[in-house]
Write a protein that holds these residues in place. Structure first.
Motif, PDB file in Angstrom:
ATOM      1  N   LEU A   1     -31.380 -42.869  -4.868  1.00  0.00           N
ATOM      2  CA  LEU A   1     -32.380 -43.117  -3.837  1.00  0.00           C
ATOM      3  C   LEU A   1     -33.066 -41.825  -3.389  1.00  0.00           C
ATOM      4  O   LEU A   1     -33.637 -41.765  -2.298  1.00  0.00           O
ATOM      5  CB  LEU A   1     -31.719 -43.791  -2.623  1.00  0.00           C
ATOM      6  CG  LEU A   1     -30.907 -45.065  -2.923  1.00  0.00           C
ATOM      7  CD1 LEU A   1     -30.237 -45.570  -1.651  1.00  0.00           C
ATOM      8  CD2 LEU A   1     -31.799 -46.140  -3.524  1.00  0.00           C
ATOM      9  N   GLY A   2     -33.009 -40.790  -4.230  1.00  0.00           N
ATOM     10  CA  GLY A   2     -33.645 -39.530  -3.879  1.00  0.00           C
ATOM     11  C   GLY A   2     -35.158 -39.592  -4.005  1.00  0.00           C
ATOM     12  O   GLY A   2     -35.728 -40.539  -4.565  1.00  0.00           O
ATOM     13  N   TYR A   3     -35.820 -38.571  -3.516  1.00  0.00           N
ATOM     14  CA  TYR A   3     -37.289 -38.566  -3.468  1.00  0.00           C
ATOM     15  C   TYR A   3     -37.907 -38.679  -4.849  1.00  0.00           C
ATOM     16  O   TYR A   3     -38.872 -39.430  -5.049  1.00  0.00           O
ATOM     17  CB  TYR A   3     -37.782 -37.301  -2.775  1.00  0.00           C
ATOM     18  CG  TYR A   3     -39.290 -37.173  -2.763  1.00  0.00           C
ATOM     19  CD1 TYR A   3     -40.081 -38.135  -2.137  1.00  0.00           C
ATOM     20  CD2 TYR A   3     -39.930 -36.095  -3.388  1.00  0.00           C
ATOM     21  CE1 TYR A   3     -41.468 -38.031  -2.134  1.00  0.00           C
ATOM     22  CE2 TYR A   3     -41.304 -35.978  -3.379  1.00  0.00           C
ATOM     23  CZ  TYR A   3     -42.075 -36.949  -2.762  1.00  0.00           C
ATOM     24  OH  TYR A   3     -43.439 -36.851  -2.760  1.00  0.00           O
ATOM     25  N   GLU A   4     -37.372 -37.940  -5.828  1.00  0.00           N
ATOM     26  CA  GLU A   4     -37.967 -37.967  -7.160  1.00  0.00           C
ATOM     27  C   GLU A   4     -37.906 -39.366  -7.764  1.00  0.00           C
ATOM     28  O   GLU A   4     -38.791 -39.750  -8.540  1.00  0.00           O
ATOM     29  CB  GLU A   4     -37.286 -36.947  -8.074  1.00  0.00           C
ATOM     30  CG  GLU A   4     -37.524 -35.503  -7.674  1.00  0.00           C
ATOM     31  CD  GLU A   4     -39.015 -35.164  -7.597  1.00  0.00           C
ATOM     32  OE1 GLU A   4     -39.789 -35.640  -8.460  1.00  0.00           O
ATOM     33  OE2 GLU A   4     -39.400 -34.428  -6.665  1.00  0.00           O
ATOM     34  N   THR A   5     -36.872 -40.110  -7.432  1.00  0.00           N
ATOM     35  CA  THR A   5     -36.774 -41.495  -7.913  1.00  0.00           C
ATOM     36  C   THR A   5     -37.717 -42.404  -7.133  1.00  0.00           C
ATOM     37  O   THR A   5     -38.453 -43.209  -7.729  1.00  0.00           O
ATOM     38  CB  THR A   5     -35.329 -42.014  -7.773  1.00  0.00           C
ATOM     39  OG1 THR A   5     -34.464 -41.219  -8.581  1.00  0.00           O
ATOM     40  CG2 THR A   5     -35.222 -43.476  -8.216  1.00  0.00           C
ATOM     41  N   LEU A   6     -37.699 -42.278  -5.820  1.00  0.00           N
ATOM     42  CA  LEU A   6     -38.481 -43.200  -4.981  1.00  0.00           C
ATOM     43  C   LEU A   6     -39.979 -42.970  -5.099  1.00  0.00           C
ATOM     44  O   LEU A   6     -40.762 -43.914  -4.939  1.00  0.00           O
ATOM     45  CB  LEU A   6     -38.032 -43.075  -3.521  1.00  0.00           C
ATOM     46  CG  LEU A   6     -36.569 -43.452  -3.240  1.00  0.00           C
ATOM     47  CD1 LEU A   6     -36.299 -43.416  -1.738  1.00  0.00           C
ATOM     48  CD2 LEU A   6     -36.227 -44.820  -3.806  1.00  0.00           C
ATOM     49  N   ARG A   7     -40.413 -41.741  -5.382  1.00  0.00           N
ATOM     50  CA  ARG A   7     -41.844 -41.504  -5.517  1.00  0.00           C
ATOM     51  C   ARG A   7     -42.405 -42.207  -6.747  1.00  0.00           C
ATOM     52  O   ARG A   7     -43.607 -42.495  -6.802  1.00  0.00           O
ATOM     53  CB  ARG A   7     -42.136 -40.001  -5.568  1.00  0.00           C
ATOM     54  CG  ARG A   7     -41.660 -39.315  -6.835  1.00  0.00           C
ATOM     55  CD  ARG A   7     -41.781 -37.824  -6.760  1.00  0.00           C
ATOM     56  NE  ARG A   7     -43.164 -37.416  -6.635  1.00  0.00           N
ATOM     57  CZ  ARG A   7     -43.579 -36.146  -6.824  1.00  0.00           C
ATOM     58  NH1 ARG A   7     -42.684 -35.190  -7.112  1.00  0.00           N
ATOM     59  NH2 ARG A   7     -44.844 -35.835  -6.723  1.00  0.00           N
ATOM     60  N   LYS A   8     -41.536 -42.462  -7.736  1.00  0.00           N
ATOM     61  CA  LYS A   8     -41.976 -43.232  -8.902  1.00  0.00           C
ATOM     62  C   LYS A   8     -42.132 -44.713  -8.552  1.00  0.00           C
ATOM     63  O   LYS A   8     -42.942 -45.419  -9.141  1.00  0.00           O
ATOM     64  CB  LYS A   8     -40.984 -43.056 -10.048  1.00  0.00           C
ATOM     65  CG  LYS A   8     -40.886 -41.625 -10.567  1.00  0.00           C
ATOM     66  CD  LYS A   8     -39.778 -41.477 -11.600  1.00  0.00           C
ATOM     67  CE  LYS A   8     -39.640 -40.021 -12.049  1.00  0.00           C
ATOM     68  NZ  LYS A   8     -38.490 -39.843 -12.980  1.00  0.00           N
ATOM     69  N   VAL A   9     -41.336 -45.153  -7.598  1.00  0.00           N
ATOM     70  CA  VAL A   9     -41.430 -46.543  -7.128  1.00  0.00           C
ATOM     71  C   VAL A   9     -42.651 -46.718  -6.243  1.00  0.00           C
ATOM     72  O   VAL A   9     -43.361 -47.728  -6.322  1.00  0.00           O
ATOM     73  CB  VAL A   9     -40.147 -46.924  -6.365  1.00  0.00           C
ATOM     74  CG1 VAL A   9     -40.261 -48.326  -5.770  1.00  0.00           C
ATOM     75  CG2 VAL A   9     -38.927 -46.823  -7.280  1.00  0.00           C
TER      76      VAL A   9
END
Length: 403
Positions: A115-123
């Protein structure tokens, strides 16, 4: 909950992945300004404890303690098992429809959960991820666990407090208010609002990294500047004519350190002769002879009660106050005039809680008690995400969402 029609953060949706004090306080401030704050809670079978009655079980009402009742007002509640892949998928769907993800875990925890930023920014490229921690995401201390009292000691604040105490008295383990938590939460909320404002121009989200220690170092202000630049620096304020002074029946806090205040103080105390004393002609002179001056001031103050001196000094334009207890303030006219003690209806009982410190014109303030655990799970899954009943039922059956 605040009326949405005139609220500054109307239309902003925040996923609240916080616990303890600093994070929940930050998201509470956002909720008070009209944001839709969705508290993401873990199923009790996952945590093994009730996070709603973790700290102060002796001061609870209907399963929720004073701490939880304070910091989780004006929020919605959804229960998701974020450790499971299916739970994370539900969270990703929420992120697609949200503006902010706010956490106060140690750096790396959200990344390990996926749930980190790099993952969530792709969502959601527009999502703002706000993280509040003790030491921040960089530096040698970044992975150290931290609570408020740890940060006050690690930042140097505790040593400053010890310096005000008599020699040999140990430093306070807790100053009475969790400064690092609350200042950190407020800074994180402020940064979040700034990022939301900036997104209007860029269309992109941001990663916000707030360290409680950084905030306290910033709040040290001139003490940090003086210490960093002058080898022999010692905070001059404690030796100036301000602070706590003894009276006949207790104490008064006054400020007579500036020239105008000093003159008003001397006249109000009937000691105009001090104004002719060469020792006290200048601020530096009064600082140099601070101990002598303090003794002389307290000799005069010992002649009457605190209430008398508060009246006399206020009339003379000298900033002063009695040392109030919290109960005295809560029952006083100033807190009432500012709506700083407000009631929420918690399961049929009126609970008094802190009001909104952010006074902005055009806002109608309303306050709601924390909702029951998972009270909005069905609403959010069905109405916001559009999940069909069968999918929600399967998620419940597997313990992915609840209760």
């Amino acid at each position: 909950m605040n009326t949405a029609d005139h609220m500054p953060l109307q239309g902003v949706r925040v996923l609240d992945c916080t616990w303890a004090t600093g994070g929940p306080y930050g998201t509470l401030l956002l909720a008070m300004l009209g944001a839709e704050v969705i508290k993401v809670e873990s199923p009790p079978q996952v945590t093994g404890v009730s996070t709603r009655q973790m700290l102060f079980p002796a001061y609870s009402h209907e399963g929720e303690d004073a701490h939880f009742l304070t910091y989780n007002r004006n929020k919605k509640s959804i229960v998701i098992d974020l450790r499971s892949p299916e739970g994370r998928d539900v969270f990703y769907d929420l992120v697609k429809k949200s503006d902010v993800v706010f956490d106060n875990f140690r750096p790396g925890v959200m990344d390990r959960l996926g749930l980190g930023y790099e993952t969530l920014r792709k969502v959601n490229p527009r999502v703002i991820c706000t993280s509040l921690s003790g030491f921040g995401a960089t530096g040698p201390d970044r992975e150290k666990p931290a609570f408020d009292v740890i940060i006050e000691a690690s930042s140097g604040v505790t040593s400053l407090l010890q310096g005000l105490l008599p020699e040999g008295v140990p430093p306070p383990s807790y100053p009475g208010v969790s400064w690092a938590d609350h200042a950190g939460g407020m800074a994180a909320a402020f940064a979040t609002v700034a990022a939301l404002f900036g997104r209007r121009n860029t269309g992109k989200g941001r990663k916000i990294d707030i360290a409680m220690q950084d905030v306290l170092l910033s709040m040290m202000g001139y003490v940090l500047t003086g210490t960093a630049n002058f080898e022999d620096f010692s905070d001059p304020l404690p030796s100036m004519l301000w602070g706590t002074f003894k009276t006949r029946d207790g104490h008064i806090v006054l400020c007579g350190h500036r020239d105008g205040m000093w003159r008003n103080l001397a006249r109000a105390l009937g000691r105009e002769d001090w104004l002719e004393d060469t020792r006290y002609e200048t601020i530096s002179g009064r600082q140099k002879h601070g101990e002598e001056l303090r003794r002389e001031v307290e000799e005069v103050l010992a002649g009457a009660d605190t209430a008398h001196w508060v009246s006399v000094l206020q009339d003379a334009g000298v900033p002063c106050t009695a040392v109030h207890t919290v109960k005295e303030v809560l029952g006083g006219p100033q807190a009432a005039a500012r709506d700083m003690v407000v009631e929420v209806d918690h399961k049929g009982v009126k609970i008094k809680t802190p009001g909104n410190p952010l006074k902005i014109s055009g806002i109608e303030e309303r306050f709601e008690a924390p909702p029951p655990l998972g009270a909005h799970t069905e609403e959010l899954l069905a109405d916001l995400l559009g999940y069909p009943e069968e999918k929600i039922a399967k998620l419940r059956e597997k313990g992915i969402v609840g209760p």
